[in-house]
Design an enzyme around this catalytic site. Sequence first.
Site, PDB file in Angstrom:
ATOM      1  N   CYS A   1      45.569  38.128  38.923  1.00  0.00           N
ATOM      2  CA  CYS A   1      47.014  38.388  38.790  1.00  0.00           C
ATOM      3  C   CYS A   1      47.441  39.520  39.734  1.00  0.00           C
ATOM      4  O   CYS A   1      47.378  39.366  40.937  1.00  0.00           O
ATOM      5  CB  CYS A   1      47.390  38.627  37.341  1.00  0.00           C
ATOM      6  SG  CYS A   1      49.155  38.401  37.060  1.00  0.00           S
TER       7      CYS A   1
ATOM      8  N   HIS B   1      45.334  33.842  34.604  1.00  0.00           N
ATOM      9  CA  HIS B   1      44.475  34.752  33.831  1.00  0.00           C
ATOM     10  C   HIS B   1      43.280  34.008  33.234  1.00  0.00           C
ATOM     11  O   HIS B   1      43.402  33.423  32.147  1.00  0.00           O
ATOM     12  CB  HIS B   1      45.279  35.404  32.702  1.00  0.00           C
ATOM     13  CG  HIS B   1      46.217  36.454  33.193  1.00  0.00           C
ATOM     14  ND1 HIS B   1      45.832  37.761  33.408  1.00  0.00           N
ATOM     15  CD2 HIS B   1      47.521  36.383  33.564  1.00  0.00           C
ATOM     16  CE1 HIS B   1      46.856  38.463  33.871  1.00  0.00           C
ATOM     17  NE2 HIS B   1      47.902  37.646  33.976  1.00  0.00           N
TER      18      HIS B   1
ATOM     19  N   GLU C   1      40.800  35.355  31.836  1.00  0.00           N
ATOM     20  CA  GLU C   1      40.182  36.163  30.777  1.00  0.00           C
ATOM     21  C   GLU C   1      40.770  35.930  29.383  1.00  0.00           C
ATOM     22  O   GLU C   1      40.244  36.455  28.406  1.00  0.00           O
ATOM     23  CB  GLU C   1      40.288  37.657  31.144  1.00  0.00           C
ATOM     24  CG  GLU C   1      41.680  38.288  31.068  1.00  0.00           C
ATOM     25  CD  GLU C   1      42.530  38.094  32.313  1.00  0.00           C
ATOM     26  OE1 GLU C   1      42.355  37.074  33.011  1.00  0.00           O
ATOM     27  OE2 GLU C   1      43.414  38.947  32.569  1.00  0.00           O
TER      28      GLU C   1
END
Length: 187
Positions: A78, A165, A167
């Site tokens: 990001c 993202h 994660e």
Amino acid sequence: MVRVLVVAFGGQYNHLIKRSIEKLGHEADMVLYTMKPDVNKYDCIVFGGGPLTMPKDFEKVKWLKEYLSLGKPVLGICLGHQVLALLNGGTVGPSPKPEYGDVTIYVDDEDEILRGLGPKFLAWESHNEEVLEEPPNSVVIAHSDNTRVQALKYLNGPFYGVQFHPEVQHTPKGSQVFQNFISICKS
Ligand SMILES: NC(=O)CC[C@H](N)C(=O)O
């Protein structure tokens, strides 16, 4: 075991990057970018997300260029992806269509960092800026309907950037990105 330095930019998901790496059986330390962490004992580096606005705040993070000459693998996520692009001569600015929520990512090149994710996958997005022009030494390896540069691979080093993202659990196959990055760190 691979040792990863997670450079945090204050994003709400930064600790999940550390957790994702630890879940795979590797070690990760997270340090805020303002601390100018010593990278010597780490095998590779992740630049996380955060609320800075690029290119307005670029001066604050410009020093990270030091890391790129070490030859260690770097994954930008990001904001981290935007920073990596600026450090390499790309252009970042306001997204014509900002993305927030679930987005389908189309893999253009199932390169090492996106191995196992093609031809498309669902990912969580949260950004108002994006890479508008990729650096001259990079290749776009994924896009979405609203964002042309969803992932970049660099030709001048083992550097990778993703706008989405990996994660968060809203990116069901996100862990594969970290697995792929760890394999790159090992090689
Ligand atoms: N989640 C983030 O890292 C956001 C990065 C940047 N501030 C943007 O809005 O694009």
